[in-house]
Design a protein around this motif. Structure first.
Motif, short mmCIF file in Angstrom:
data_model
loop_
_atom_site.label_atom_id
_atom_site.label_comp_id
_atom_site.label_asym_id
_atom_site.label_seq_id
_atom_site.Cartn_x
_atom_site.Cartn_y
_atom_site.Cartn_z
N SER A 149 -1.74 -5.39 -12.64
CA SER A 149 -2.11 -4.81 -11.34
C SER A 149 -1.45 -5.58 -10.21
CB SER A 149 -3.63 -4.85 -11.16
OG SER A 149 -3.96 -4.54 -9.82
N ASP A 151 -1.83 -5.22 -7.10
CA ASP A 151 -2.81 -5.56 -6.06
C ASP A 151 -3.65 -6.76 -6.47
OD1 ASP A 151 -2.01 -3.58 -4.36
OD2 ASP A 151 -3.43 -2.10 -5.10
N LEU A 152 -4.00 -6.82 -7.76
CA LEU A 152 -4.77 -7.96 -8.27
C LEU A 152 -3.94 -9.23 -8.11
CD1 LEU A 152 -7.56 -8.06 -9.74
CD2 LEU A 152 -6.28 -8.35 -11.84
N SER A 155 -3.91 -10.28 -4.54
CA SER A 155 -5.19 -10.88 -4.13
C SER A 155 -5.30 -12.32 -4.63
CB SER A 155 -6.37 -10.05 -4.65
OG SER A 155 -6.55 -10.25 -6.04
N TYR B 86 -11.03 -9.73 -5.53
CA TYR B 86 -10.71 -8.31 -5.47
C TYR B 86 -10.86 -7.67 -6.85
CZ TYR B 86 -7.66 -4.17 -5.26
OH TYR B 86 -7.14 -2.91 -5.35
N PRO B 88 -9.80 -4.12 -8.56
CA PRO B 88 -9.14 -2.83 -8.35
C PRO B 88 -9.90 -1.71 -9.06
CG PRO B 88 -7.97 -4.08 -10.02
CD PRO B 88 -9.08 -4.96 -9.52
N GLN B 89 -9.57 -0.48 -8.67
CA GLN B 89 -10.20 0.69 -9.28
C GLN B 89 -9.92 0.72 -10.78
OE1 GLN B 89 -9.58 5.37 -8.70
NE2 GLN B 89 -9.79 4.25 -6.82
N LYS B 90 -8.68 0.43 -11.14
CA LYS B 90 -8.32 0.35 -12.56
C LYS B 90 -7.07 -0.52 -12.67
CE LYS B 90 -5.60 4.56 -12.31
NZ LYS B 90 -5.36 5.90 -12.81
#
Lengths: 280, 247
Positions: A149, A151-152, A155, B86, B88-90
């Motif tokens: 991910s 985004d992960l 973060s 955080y 995430p959705q998936k």
């Protein structure tokens, strides 16, 4: 065993280790064919080196690195998938490389040659391979996070774009070195096949990356050793040995049963239940 | 939580707490399209803020802008150097031989035992790869990941969108319990009226711009706004008696 053979095997082992480790991330990033295509981009670099009288490996590295940076930049600017960009660069480089490479050196460039490796080139190969392994060990968790991910990863403070660029630079250096062992046509195999084999049998990330590195060493040294003994170009032998390892891993996976699958939640016996509310 | 159980009472609402996040005129464009238009709000420390809105309202874009992974205009100002967790959705890709232990160790080597207990995960799952976990288990692993380094703020992007009903209840309860015990500031993107009704201190309703910023009660008492945000105006009763919206 002659000194020359020993140096060839040492070079092959160092290249195999770096290629296996780098390749494990290429497979996780679903960039396996990108690694293969990038090795072809090295051909015009080899040709320029041969024509102008400097190290063909250095020429190959420069061209692969430029291609990798171009790929990274075009991906960011145009939003095109990496495999599409590399596909265009690959055919362009192969066409230019085949036109430029002097005929007597073409076979060597395409299929590799470690017969005349010197102590100096072996030392450089071992040092560069060690540097790639150390750098990549630090980057490894960050790259894995960007795979699962982006985004992960962001973060967690990972500069995803910079990490991607650094990784492409390491891939370029590895591919340029792998060309010595397998040639431009088959260097990608040294990056991809050990990693794909390791993914079949590695139960954890540590095991997977370690096995990929190990399979790379076995494939490269075994292939070069056999090629020297049989007096044939090393590239095809390395590939055949790598595919042998892959088939053995496939058989091992078959003996252990099917691939692990996702479990259902305890409350999902009749299919995933949903709260009867609005959903995206 | 079983359906017959009553949800834990909401945490005391933070009164007069200092702002941990101030967002001013946040604007995000994709090409000619305006995804977020001058979004402005503040989040007091310790608040559980539910972010709601129809599909394409910019909820995930807002979270990404708060994380710094989305280019934007305007200002996102965190109070001091806060640690942000955080979820995430998936995950984009779980076909990776990555065990739960290796995943958690990437953020906080060796310090994840307490987190597993907090999110109610069996320690035997540590040796499992993330691709073999059920939706509910994976979501709890992600929550453990988010809280492992004791963050001051947690951002959750629809944490129950990929799990079954039973796990959804457990996850919402887990989030609520984490927030109640640690007083962490929690920003929860959700489509779930149940979560808004029971757990949120405040609601931010988006549709490219801010439609509503206030108490959950104020939103739920406005049928037109509820229809616009959730796509329905007809509350229904769920099996546990909780007022719920139906499609």
């Amino acid at each position: 065993m002659t000194v020359s053979t020993l140096l060839s095997l040492l070079s092959a082992g160092a290249v195999g280790a770096a290629a296996g480790y780098v390749g494990s991330l290429m497979v996780l990033r679903r960039m396996a064919l990108v690694g293969d295509a990038l090795s072809h981009v090295a051909l015009p670099g080899l040709a320029v080196g041969l024509l102008l009288g400097f190290s063909p490996v250095l020429g190959a590295f420069a061209f692969v690195l430029v291609a990798a940076v171009l790929t990274w930049a075009i991906e960011r600017a145009a939003g095109l998938p990496v495999e599409g960009i590399v596909g265009v660069l690959f055919v362009l480089a192969l066409a230019v490389g085949l036109l430029l490479t002097p005929n007597p050196d073409l076979l060597e460039a395409l299929f590799g040659d470690l017969a005349a490796v010197s102590l100096a080139t072996t030392a450089v190969t071992v040092v560069v391979a060690a540097a790639i392994l150390l750098l990549l060990r630090r980057l490894y968790p960050k790259i894995v996070l960007t795979v699962i991910s982006p985004d992960l990863a962001a973060s967690a403070g990972v500069a995803t774009s910079l990490v991607s660029l650094l990784y492409l630079a390491l891939v370029s250096a590895t591919v340029a070195m792998a060309i010595q062992v397998s040639g431009t046509l088959l260097a990608g195999a040294l990056v991809i096949v050990p990693a794909v084999s390791a993914k079949l049998v590695g139960p954890s990330l540590r095991a997977f990356s370690g096995l990929s590195l190990g399979f790379g060493v076995v494939t490269a040294t075994g292939g070069v050793g056999l090629a020297l003994g049989l007096n044939v170009p090393p590239g095809p032998v390395v590939v055949l040995l790598g595919v042998g390892v892959f088939l053995a891993a496939l058989a091992w996976r078959g003996l252990r049963g099917t691939a692990p699958t996702r479990r259902a939640d305890p409350g999902a016996a009749d299919g995933p239940g949903r709260r009867p509310g609005p959903r995206s | 939580m079983s359906p017959s159980q009553t949800p834990a009472p909401p945490a005391p609402r933070p009164v007069g707490a200092p702002a941990i996040l101030t967002v001013t005129d946040l604007t995000v464009r994709r090409g000619a399209r305006l995804l977020l238009d001058r979004v402005t709000f503040t989040v007091p420390q310790g608040t559980l803020l539910a972010i709601v809105g129809p599909n394409g309202a910019g909820k995930t874009t807002l979270l990404r802008a708060l994380l710094g992974s989305q280019e934007h205009e305007g200002e996102v100002r965190w109070s001091g150097s806060v640690r942000v967790g955080y979820v995430p959705q998936k995950l984009v890709d779980t076909d990776i031989p990555l065990t739960v232990e290796e995943f958690l160790a990437m953020k906080c080597p060796g310090a994840y035992g307490t987190c597993l207990a907090t999110v109610g995960l069996d320690p035997r799952l540590l040796d499992e790869t993330i691709g073999t976990l059920s939706g509910g288990e994976l979501q709890r692993v992600l929550i453990a990941w988010a809280i492992v380094d004791d963050p001051q703020v947690l951002l959750f992007d629809e944490p129950t969108s990929n799990v079954d009903l039973g796990s959804e209840e457990v996850i919402l309860e887990t989030l609520h319990e984490v927030q109640r015990r640690t007083r962490v500031t929690l920003l929860l993107v959700t489509h779930d009226l149940h979560a808004v009704h029971h757990f949120a201190d405040r609601v931010l309703a988006l549709d490219g711009r801010v439609l509503y910023d206030g108490s959950p009660g104020g939103l739920l008492e406005d049928p037109e706004l509820v229809r616009r945000v959730f796509g329905t105006t007809h509350p229904a009763h769920r099996h546990d008696g909780v007022e719920e919206a139906s499609r």
